[in-house]
Design a protein around this motif. Structure first.
Motif, PDB file in Angstrom:
ATOM      1  N   THR A  26       0.851  -1.190   0.000  1.00  0.00           N
ATOM      2  CA  THR A  26       0.000   0.000   0.000  1.00  0.00           C
ATOM      3  C   THR A  26       0.882   1.233   0.000  1.00  0.00           C
ATOM      4  O   THR A  26       1.745   1.385   0.867  1.00  0.00           O
ATOM      5  N   THR A  28      -0.277   4.275   0.343  1.00  0.00           N
ATOM      6  CA  THR A  28      -1.032   5.361   0.964  1.00  0.00           C
ATOM      7  C   THR A  28      -0.130   6.284   1.778  1.00  0.00           C
ATOM      8  O   THR A  28      -0.311   7.492   1.793  1.00  0.00           O
ATOM      9  N   ARG A  70      -4.043  11.707  -6.797  1.00  0.00           N
ATOM     10  CA  ARG A  70      -3.906  10.338  -6.308  1.00  0.00           C
ATOM     11  C   ARG A  70      -5.248   9.844  -5.791  1.00  0.00           C
ATOM     12  O   ARG A  70      -6.086  10.650  -5.355  1.00  0.00           O
ATOM     13  N   ASN A  72      -6.099   7.155  -3.056  1.00  0.00           N
ATOM     14  CA  ASN A  72      -5.547   6.228  -2.071  1.00  0.00           C
ATOM     15  C   ASN A  72      -6.378   4.948  -1.959  1.00  0.00           C
ATOM     16  O   ASN A  72      -5.841   3.887  -1.656  1.00  0.00           O
ATOM     17  N   ASN A  75      -5.051   2.955  -4.626  1.00  0.00           N
ATOM     18  CA  ASN A  75      -3.591   2.772  -4.595  1.00  0.00           C
ATOM     19  C   ASN A  75      -2.976   3.195  -5.924  1.00  0.00           C
ATOM     20  O   ASN A  75      -2.149   2.471  -6.511  1.00  0.00           O
TER      21      ASN A  75
END
Length: 122
Positions: A26, A28, A70, A72, A75
């Motif tokens: 991930t 994030t 982006r 999140n 991803n």
């Protein structure tokens, strides 16, 4: 793993949207960025985005034309490129670093995608 896509051939003044999908981990909590490398030149910073995605940081050459974003939940990170110029031609790479601090240096990014080719004709 980072996988960049969306490159192609476009006429000057046109638009492209690049995507970078992350897998295996991930991202994030990572700063995400785009770099590019023109034929015969070094890899240069294009844009970066922080963890929250509320602000982008841009090279002077692309300010006002490119937008980084982006998602999140997905991803993924994106680069919307408008008003493209022949000098925007190159291989575009997405990159990531596990920190909250934005960096414009390619040496501060340990994670890289394979690159996607953008060609802008005059």
């Amino acid at each position: 793993q980072l996988q960049a896509s969306g490159g192609g051939l476009v006429q000057g003044g046109g638009s492209l949207r690049l995507a970078c999908a992350a897998s295996g981990r991930t991202f994030t909590g990572y700063v995400m960025a785009w770099f590019r490398q023109a034929p015969g030149k070094g890899r240069e910073f294009v844009a970066a985005i922080g963890l929250s995605g509320d602000r982008g940081y841009y090279a002077e050459s692309v300010k006002g034309r490119f937008t980084i974003s982006r998602d999140n939940a997905e991803n993924a990170v994106f680069l919307q490129m408008n008003s493209l110029k022949p000098e925007d031609t190159g291989v575009y790479y997405c990159a990531a670093r596990a920190t909250t601090v934005i960096s414009y240096s390619r040496y501060q990014y340990p994670y890289w995608g394979q690159g996607t080719l953008v060609t802008v004709s005059s």
